[in-house]
Design a protein around this motif. Sequence first.
Motif, mmCIF file in Angstrom:
data_model
loop_
_atom_site.group_PDB
_atom_site.id
_atom_site.type_symbol
_atom_site.label_atom_id
_atom_site.label_comp_id
_atom_site.label_asym_id
_atom_site.label_seq_id
_atom_site.Cartn_x
_atom_site.Cartn_y
_atom_site.Cartn_z
ATOM 1 N N UNK A 44 0.833 -1.192 0.000
ATOM 2 C CA UNK A 44 0.000 0.000 0.000
ATOM 3 C C UNK A 44 0.880 1.258 0.000
ATOM 4 N N UNK A 45 0.286 2.329 -0.495
ATOM 5 C CA UNK A 45 0.988 3.603 -0.469
ATOM 6 C C UNK A 45 1.225 4.039 0.973
ATOM 7 N N UNK A 46 2.385 4.593 1.223
ATOM 8 C CA UNK A 46 2.760 5.017 2.575
ATOM 9 C C UNK A 46 3.096 6.499 2.571
ATOM 10 N N UNK A 47 2.514 7.224 3.494
ATOM 11 C CA UNK A 47 2.862 8.625 3.663
ATOM 12 C C UNK A 47 4.168 8.757 4.417
ATOM 13 N N UNK A 48 5.059 9.617 3.931
ATOM 14 C CA UNK A 48 6.370 9.776 4.557
ATOM 15 C C UNK A 48 6.428 11.045 5.387
ATOM 16 N N UNK A 49 6.046 12.163 4.797
ATOM 17 C CA UNK A 49 6.156 13.429 5.505
ATOM 18 C C UNK A 49 5.202 14.437 4.896
ATOM 19 N N UNK A 50 4.689 15.327 5.755
ATOM 20 C CA UNK A 50 3.831 16.404 5.299
ATOM 21 C C UNK A 50 4.190 17.695 5.997
ATOM 22 N N UNK A 51 4.043 18.813 5.282
ATOM 23 C CA UNK A 51 4.346 20.116 5.873
ATOM 24 C C UNK A 51 3.690 21.213 5.034
ATOM 25 N N UNK A 52 3.813 22.460 5.500
ATOM 26 C CA UNK A 52 3.351 23.601 4.734
ATOM 27 C C UNK A 52 4.513 24.578 4.582
ATOM 28 N N UNK A 53 4.585 25.211 3.429
ATOM 29 C CA UNK A 53 5.696 26.130 3.172
ATOM 30 C C UNK A 53 5.707 27.301 4.131
ATOM 31 N N UNK A 54 4.548 27.613 4.691
ATOM 32 C CA UNK A 54 4.460 28.729 5.621
ATOM 33 C C UNK A 54 4.930 28.400 7.018
ATOM 34 N N UNK A 56 5.055 25.644 10.555
ATOM 35 C CA UNK A 56 4.190 24.773 11.326
ATOM 36 C C UNK A 56 4.823 23.407 11.492
ATOM 37 N N UNK A 57 4.065 22.542 12.086
ATOM 38 C CA UNK A 57 4.560 21.219 12.426
ATOM 39 C C UNK A 57 4.802 20.383 11.183
ATOM 40 N N UNK A 58 5.915 19.667 11.204
ATOM 41 C CA UNK A 58 6.213 18.720 10.134
ATOM 42 C C UNK A 58 5.882 17.323 10.650
ATOM 43 N N UNK A 59 5.160 16.573 9.846
ATOM 44 C CA UNK A 59 4.680 15.259 10.265
ATOM 45 C C UNK A 59 5.439 14.166 9.529
ATOM 46 N N UNK A 60 6.239 13.385 10.240
ATOM 47 C CA UNK A 60 7.013 12.296 9.654
ATOM 48 C C UNK A 60 6.415 10.947 10.052
ATOM 49 N N UNK A 61 6.468 10.014 9.130
ATOM 50 C CA UNK A 61 6.112 8.643 9.462
ATOM 51 C C UNK A 61 7.194 8.037 10.341
ATOM 52 N N UNK A 62 6.802 7.161 11.235
ATOM 53 C CA UNK A 62 7.767 6.545 12.153
ATOM 54 C C UNK A 62 8.871 5.803 11.407
ATOM 55 N N UNK A 63 8.538 5.258 10.264
ATOM 56 C CA UNK A 63 9.502 4.443 9.519
ATOM 57 C C UNK A 63 10.689 5.249 8.985
ATOM 58 N N UNK A 65 11.589 8.530 10.521
ATOM 59 C CA UNK A 65 12.054 9.528 11.486
ATOM 60 C C UNK A 65 13.528 9.328 11.807
ATOM 61 N N UNK A 66 14.258 10.421 11.804
ATOM 62 C CA UNK A 66 15.682 10.377 12.092
ATOM 63 C C UNK A 66 16.541 10.076 10.883
ATOM 64 N N UNK A 67 15.925 9.644 9.786
ATOM 65 C CA UNK A 67 16.694 9.332 8.572
ATOM 66 C C UNK A 67 16.327 10.259 7.407
ATOM 67 N N UNK A 68 15.082 10.610 7.303
ATOM 68 C CA UNK A 68 14.613 11.461 6.205
ATOM 69 C C UNK A 68 14.277 12.845 6.762
ATOM 70 N N UNK A 69 14.461 13.859 5.934
ATOM 71 C CA UNK A 69 14.065 15.207 6.330
ATOM 72 C C UNK A 69 13.580 15.983 5.118
ATOM 73 N N UNK A 70 12.593 16.815 5.334
ATOM 74 C CA UNK A 70 12.034 17.640 4.269
ATOM 75 C C UNK A 70 12.548 19.056 4.432
ATOM 76 N N UNK A 71 12.813 19.702 3.331
ATOM 77 C CA UNK A 71 13.236 21.088 3.363
ATOM 78 C C UNK A 71 12.593 21.815 2.196
ATOM 79 N N UNK A 72 12.781 23.129 2.161
ATOM 80 C CA UNK A 72 12.101 23.913 1.136
ATOM 81 C C UNK A 72 12.978 25.054 0.654
ATOM 82 N N UNK A 73 12.677 25.529 -0.542
ATOM 83 C CA UNK A 73 13.336 26.704 -1.106
ATOM 84 C C UNK A 73 12.230 27.628 -1.595
ATOM 85 N N UNK A 74 11.935 28.637 -0.818
ATOM 86 C CA UNK A 74 10.817 29.524 -1.142
ATOM 87 C C UNK A 74 11.043 30.299 -2.441
ATOM 88 N N UNK A 75 12.276 30.591 -2.755
ATOM 89 C CA UNK A 75 12.572 31.347 -3.969
ATOM 90 C C UNK A 75 12.297 30.527 -5.230
#
Length: 125
Positions: A44-54, A56-63, A65-75
């Motif tokens: 099944x499809x698995x959610x890894x991480x969710x966030x908003x560019x503005x 707030x809280x970043x939501x990581x799947x337990x599988x 956590x500590x290995x993957x990270x999300x980042x952004x480039x607003x420009x």
Amino acid sequence: QVQLVESGGGSVQAGGSLRLSCAASRYIYSTYCMGWFRQAPGKEREGIVGMHSGGGRTDYADSVKGRFSISQDNAKNMFYLQMNSLKPEDTAMYYCAAWLGQCTVVAGGLSATYWGQGTQVTVSS
């Protein structure tokens, strides 16, 4: 009109790293929740991480956590998924997605409006 475009997948040995990129339209980037999902063959499809560019809280799947990270480039209206300490079980097609509402992976899995085309990540042992 393509709204999300991923790039950066590939093959790596266990323990290695990859960075995925997701380019979004300016409107989606600034308005929607953004996140990453994956689906392995026969699973099944698995959610890894969710966030908003503005912010707030970043939501990581337990599988991941500590290995993957999300980042952004607003420009550039881009999101990135940095994947470290990769394991063979991380092998999957990875998708970025955008949705409205709560920026959690559960909400994204239920209500994502836009999906990228997917990029394959293969981790060998």
